[in-house]
Design an enzyme around this catalytic site. Structure first.
Site, PDB file in Angstrom:
ATOM      1  N   SER A 212      -6.967   5.672  -0.418  1.00 55.59           N
ATOM      2  CA  SER A 212      -6.590   6.751   0.494  1.00 55.59           C
ATOM      3  C   SER A 212      -6.928   8.085  -0.160  1.00 55.59           C
ATOM      4  O   SER A 212      -6.993   8.189  -1.390  1.00 55.59           O
ATOM      5  CB  SER A 212      -5.085   6.684   0.786  1.00 55.59           C
ATOM      6  OG  SER A 212      -4.647   7.838   1.461  1.00 55.59           O
TER       7      SER A 212
ATOM      8  N   ARG B 144      -2.748  -6.413  11.798  1.00 54.49           N
ATOM      9  CA  ARG B 144      -2.628  -5.147  12.519  1.00 54.49           C
ATOM     10  C   ARG B 144      -3.568  -4.122  11.913  1.00 54.49           C
ATOM     11  O   ARG B 144      -4.077  -4.287  10.802  1.00 54.49           O
ATOM     12  CB  ARG B 144      -1.192  -4.615  12.484  1.00 54.49           C
ATOM     13  CG  ARG B 144      -0.657  -4.318  11.105  1.00 54.49           C
ATOM     14  CD  ARG B 144       0.842  -4.068  11.100  1.00 54.49           C
ATOM     15  NE  ARG B 144       1.355  -3.760   9.763  1.00 54.49           N
ATOM     16  CZ  ARG B 144       1.633  -2.545   9.327  1.00 54.49           C
ATOM     17  NH1 ARG B 144       1.435  -1.495  10.113  1.00 54.49           N
ATOM     18  NH2 ARG B 144       2.105  -2.359   8.111  1.00 54.49           N
TER      19      ARG B 144
ATOM     20  N   LYS C 224      -2.308   4.174  -4.548  1.00 51.05           N
ATOM     21  CA  LYS C 224      -3.704   4.288  -4.135  1.00 51.05           C
ATOM     22  C   LYS C 224      -4.588   4.829  -5.259  1.00 51.05           C
ATOM     23  O   LYS C 224      -5.772   4.502  -5.330  1.00 51.05           O
ATOM     24  CB  LYS C 224      -3.805   5.162  -2.881  1.00 51.05           C
ATOM     25  CG  LYS C 224      -3.207   4.519  -1.634  1.00 51.05           C
ATOM     26  CD  LYS C 224      -3.794   3.143  -1.364  1.00 51.05           C
ATOM     27  CE  LYS C 224      -3.433   2.633   0.018  1.00 51.05           C
ATOM     28  NZ  LYS C 224      -3.956   1.262   0.264  1.00 51.05           N
TER      29      LYS C 224
ATOM     30  N   ASN D 231       3.414 -13.442   1.534  1.00 50.26           N
ATOM     31  CA  ASN D 231       3.725 -12.109   1.034  1.00 50.26           C
ATOM     32  C   ASN D 231       2.911 -11.895  -0.223  1.00 50.26           C
ATOM     33  O   ASN D 231       3.212 -12.462  -1.281  1.00 50.26           O
ATOM     34  CB  ASN D 231       5.226 -12.004   0.745  1.00 50.26           C
ATOM     35  CG  ASN D 231       5.601 -10.676   0.114  1.00 50.26           C
ATOM     36  OD1 ASN D 231       4.776  -9.758   0.020  1.00 50.26           O
ATOM     37  ND2 ASN D 231       6.836 -10.559  -0.340  1.00 50.26           N
ATOM     38  N   VAL D 232       1.858 -11.086  -0.137  1.00 50.46           N
ATOM     39  CA  VAL D 232       0.954 -10.944  -1.272  1.00 50.46           C
ATOM     40  C   VAL D 232       1.560 -10.119  -2.401  1.00 50.46           C
ATOM     41  O   VAL D 232       0.961 -10.003  -3.482  1.00 50.46           O
ATOM     42  CB  VAL D 232      -0.409 -10.353  -0.841  1.00 50.46           C
ATOM     43  CG1 VAL D 232      -1.186 -11.361  -0.013  1.00 50.46           C
ATOM     44  CG2 VAL D 232      -0.241  -9.042  -0.084  1.00 50.46           C
TER      45      VAL D 232
ATOM     46  N   TYR E 217       3.067   6.188  -2.648  1.00 49.03           N
ATOM     47  CA  TYR E 217       1.803   5.807  -2.007  1.00 49.03           C
ATOM     48  C   TYR E 217       0.605   6.392  -2.750  1.00 49.03           C
ATOM     49  O   TYR E 217      -0.394   5.695  -2.995  1.00 49.03           O
ATOM     50  CB  TYR E 217       1.837   6.293  -0.558  1.00 49.03           C
ATOM     51  CG  TYR E 217       0.641   5.934   0.280  1.00 49.03           C
ATOM     52  CD1 TYR E 217       0.444   4.636   0.722  1.00 49.03           C
ATOM     53  CD2 TYR E 217      -0.270   6.917   0.664  1.00 49.03           C
ATOM     54  CE1 TYR E 217      -0.654   4.315   1.525  1.00 49.03           C
ATOM     55  CE2 TYR E 217      -1.358   6.603   1.468  1.00 49.03           C
ATOM     56  CZ  TYR E 217      -1.549   5.303   1.886  1.00 49.03           C
ATOM     57  OH  TYR E 217      -2.629   4.996   2.678  1.00 49.03           O
TER      58      TYR E 217
ATOM     59  N   GLY F  22      -3.223  -8.293   5.086  1.00 48.23           N
ATOM     60  CA  GLY F  22      -2.815  -7.297   6.080  1.00 48.23           C
ATOM     61  C   GLY F  22      -3.673  -7.340   7.319  1.00 48.23           C
ATOM     62  O   GLY F  22      -3.969  -6.301   7.928  1.00 48.23           O
ATOM     63  N   ALA F  23      -4.078  -8.545   7.729  1.00 45.21           N
ATOM     64  CA  ALA F  23      -5.076  -8.688   8.790  1.00 45.21           C
ATOM     65  C   ALA F  23      -4.471  -8.862  10.177  1.00 45.21           C
ATOM     66  O   ALA F  23      -5.186  -9.181  11.125  1.00 45.21           O
ATOM     67  CB  ALA F  23      -5.994  -9.874   8.478  1.00 45.21           C
TER      68      ALA F  23
END
Length: 271
Positions: free
Chosen positions: A136, A12, A153, A59-60, A149, A9-10
């Site tokens: 999060s 943005r 998390k 796509n991880v 989410y 995800g590097a």
């Protein structure tokens, strides 16, 4: 050779800021994302400031793509010293309105991909290393309208606490950050909250006044600099210049009688 850091995800937000920051302090950065154009932009930005970087589109959430990515990285560098998982997405709905697809997508991108990456990277962390995952406050305390989410998390917390104990004898530290930062992913939520409170003529809550991705990146760089092997299994909240250390859940109370339990519950509730 400088340490090799793989960051998902590097392209943005927080992941991008971390990639640039680590490039500036001497890491060989592997920029992961799904858009090759954006990957190339981050790689060029790191190189422009004198850093070393390469990119890999994958796509991880797809285990076969993770395997292929790790194979290419190891063929070039021979080992991986740092893994940072910052890939993320949102499909917010309350439970009654959530689709199976929205549930699965968020679990895949945040949680399952963490497993796929760590499981494939671990054999190549020959000299110890660091694993750093983004969690999060939603995973720590829950968040209405974000059950997918929050669950993902919270799952990250389980990974951190388990692997910190499992891998300490390998000199691999495992930690997590619960960041509060204005990013492409959080901006719509924060703007919605601002509008809601403005319509009520109420002050904007302090909770929603967040820092920047660069604040998180600076903390990450400092965290990785620390040499203490016991600095593992920790959850750090980072909001601007404010850093919070969260702790594992601990028992609130125990009683030795099933019959007495709810009386004690009521007593504790009334404190």
């Amino acid at each position: 050779m400088n340490k090799v850091a793989v960051i998902t995800g590097a392209t943005r937000g927080i992941g991008r800021s971390i990639a640039i920051q680590l490039g500036q302090v001497g890491y060989q950065v592997i920029v992961n994302g799904m858009n090759q154009t954006l990957i190339d932009e981050v790689v060029r930005e790191i190189q422009r400031t004198g850093g070393e970087a390469n990119g890999y589109a994958a796509n991880v959430a797809d285990p076969s793509e993770v395997t292929a990515m790790v194979d290419v990285i190891i063929a070039k560098y021979g080992c991986i010293d740092v893994f940072i998982h910052s890939a993320g997405n949102l499909h917010d709905h309350k439970m009654m309105n959530m689709s199976d697809e929205a549930w699965q997508s968020v679990l895949d991108v945040h949680l399952n991909s963490a497993y796929y990456c760590i499981q494939r990277i671990l054999p190549h962390m020959h000299n110890g290393g660091d694993i750093l995952l983004m969690t999060s406050t939603a995973g720590l305390t829950g968040s209405v309208g974000q059950v997918n989410y929050s669950a993902a998390k919270a799952g990250i917390l389980g990974i951190v606490w388990t692997l910190a104990a499992e891998l300490q004898h390998n000199q691999i530290r495992v930690n997590a950050i619960a960041p509060a930062a204005l990013t492409d992913m959080t901006r719509p939520i924060i703007e919605h909250v601002k509008e809601k409170y403005a319509n009520r003529n109420e002050p904007f809550p302090e909770f929603w006044k967040v820092g920047s991705p660069d604040d998180v990146a600076r903390f990450v760089a400092l965290l990785l600099e620390q040499s203490d092997p016991d600095l593992t299994g920790e959850i750090f909240g980072v909001n601007g210049t404010k850093v919070t250390k969260w702790q594992k859940p601990t028992p609130a109370f125990s009683v030795n009688s099933v019959e007495d339990f709810f009386g004690t519950w009521q007593h504790q509730k009334g404190r």
